[in-house]
Write a protein that holds these residues in place. Structure first.
Motif, short mmCIF file in Angstrom:
data_model
loop_
_atom_site.label_atom_id
_atom_site.label_comp_id
_atom_site.label_asym_id
_atom_site.label_seq_id
_atom_site.Cartn_x
_atom_site.Cartn_y
_atom_site.Cartn_z
N SER A 94 5.42 -6.00 52.85
CA SER A 94 5.13 -4.59 53.11
C SER A 94 6.07 -3.64 52.39
N ASN A 194 10.66 -13.34 67.02
CA ASN A 194 9.66 -12.31 66.76
C ASN A 194 10.20 -10.92 67.09
N ASP A 207 9.58 3.75 62.50
CA ASP A 207 8.13 3.98 62.63
C ASP A 207 7.35 3.30 61.51
N ASP A 208 7.91 3.33 60.29
CA ASP A 208 7.27 2.64 59.16
C ASP A 208 7.15 1.14 59.45
N VAL A 210 7.22 -0.42 62.43
CA VAL A 210 6.27 -0.67 63.52
C VAL A 210 4.83 -0.57 63.00
N HIS A 211 4.58 0.41 62.15
CA HIS A 211 3.23 0.58 61.59
C HIS A 211 2.82 -0.64 60.78
N THR A 213 4.08 -3.80 61.05
CA THR A 213 4.18 -5.10 61.73
C THR A 213 3.61 -5.13 63.13
N SER A 214 3.43 -3.97 63.75
CA SER A 214 3.04 -3.86 65.17
C SER A 214 4.07 -4.50 66.10
N VAL A 215 5.32 -4.61 65.61
CA VAL A 215 6.42 -5.16 66.40
C VAL A 215 7.42 -4.04 66.68
N PRO A 216 7.85 -3.84 67.92
CA PRO A 216 8.82 -2.78 68.20
C PRO A 216 10.15 -3.04 67.51
#
Length: 323
Positions: A94, A194, A207-208, A210-211, A213-216
């Motif tokens: 990414s 994870n 935020d980038d 999380v967007h 990976t959908s991981v906090p």
């Protein structure tokens, strides 16, 4: 140019014929070379050569417990030296090449000089976006250890001239790639199982991540130094730095947005522009004042989190140093 130690420092532009080969030759010969990246200029050594890596610490005056970042040419090179989990690979896919450093467990007996990791079992790896530096790493066919090319604890360099000011007569070669595009150091995250922990904020925001990976992304709450940029005093000009100020005319003032002063990080309130200008404006302020440097408030969101991190460390009591 040279000093009493007899080292001649040559500065050549990255487009000059033979520039890349000269850099490769110097690094193979255990020498230090300053290289451009999109973030700041790095002071590079062969990451598999402990003698060369120790020269980085000596030249910078860097604390030995402060680990270095290994720069690689691509994902495949990183996989030779660290355990790349599916989540780490997603981050690489990414954001690489780019301003994201990932801290991962080292593969045993990977050949990386022990000084690079400061005795840790993890290694910080990054693939820089600067084409010249990636080509040098590719020709070396091994990573380079490369912290910012400045005296430890001082302002990071965003031009080749910044590097020359600190290291003229101390290193043999500086590759000039022009002004860096980002202007602040990379974001650093640690990936374990994870989970993603933010060790140093940068241009790639939480935020980038999380967007992508959908991981906090969790903040690092430990006290152990596990990555560069974690010591309290860091990125500092010679002058004292005062944060969240109004322009009273008493100090050299760096504004932001509508808050004007002697300089302005971004008249339009653009945080990316402010990050790009941050170190150069602090250098300029340092040259033009014998007093303190005051800065306007910077929004603490997005890239502003990274800017405020750098400013907080620049304004901290200077009883320790790092970078």
């Amino acid at each position: 140019m040279t000093n009493g130690a007899g080292i001649i420092t040559t500065l050549i532009h990255e487009t000059e014929n033979g520039a890349i080969d000269r850099a490769v030759e110097k690094i193979f010969d255990s020498e230090l070379v300053a290289l451009p990246t999109e973030t700041v200029y790095g002071l590079a050594a062969d990451a598999l050569n402990d003698v060369a890596v120790k020269k980085i610490y000596h030249a910078k005056g860097r604390p030995s417990h402060n680990p270095l970042i290994c720069h690689v040419s691509n994902n495949a090179m990183a996989q030779r030296y660290v355990r790349v989990t599916p989540l780490a690979k997603l981050l690489m896919d990414s954001f690489w090449p780019g301003p994201l450093t990932i801290v991962l467990p080292q593969i045993p007996e990977n050949g990386i000089a022990p000084t690079v990791s400061a005795g840790l079992e993890t290694l910080a790896v990054r693939c820089p976006a600067a084409n010249t530096t990636r080509e040098i790493i590719s020709k070396l066919d091994r990573p380079i250890a490369a912290p910012s090319a400045n005296i430890s604890g001082k302002l990071s360099p965003t031009t080749a001239q910044d590097v020359l000011n600190d290291f003229d007569g101390k290193i043999p070669l500086i590759i000039d790639g022009g002004a860096t595009k980002v202007g602040i150091e990379s974001t650093i995250v640690a990936v374990h199982d994870n989970q993603i922990k933010l060790l140093r904020p940068g241009m790639v925001t939480a935020d980038d991540i999380v967007h992508a990976t959908s991981v906090p992304v969790r903040d690092y709450e430990g006290t152990q130094i596990v990555a560069p940029g974690q010591l309290q005093s860091h990125y500092a000009p010679n002058a004292a730095v005062l944060l969240n100020q109004e322009n009273t005319g008493e100090h050299f003032f760096i504004g932001f947005g509508d808050t004007t002063g002697d300089l302005n990080l971004s008249p339009n309130g653009d945080l990316a522009e402010a990050a790009h200008n941050l170190f150069q404006h602090l250098r300029s302020a340092d040259k033009h004042t014998e007093g303190s440097i005051a800065l306007a408030s910077i929004p603490n969101s997005g890239i502003g989190i990274a800017i405020n991190d750098r400013l907080k460390r620049a304004s901290a009591p200077r009883d320790e140093s790092s970078t």
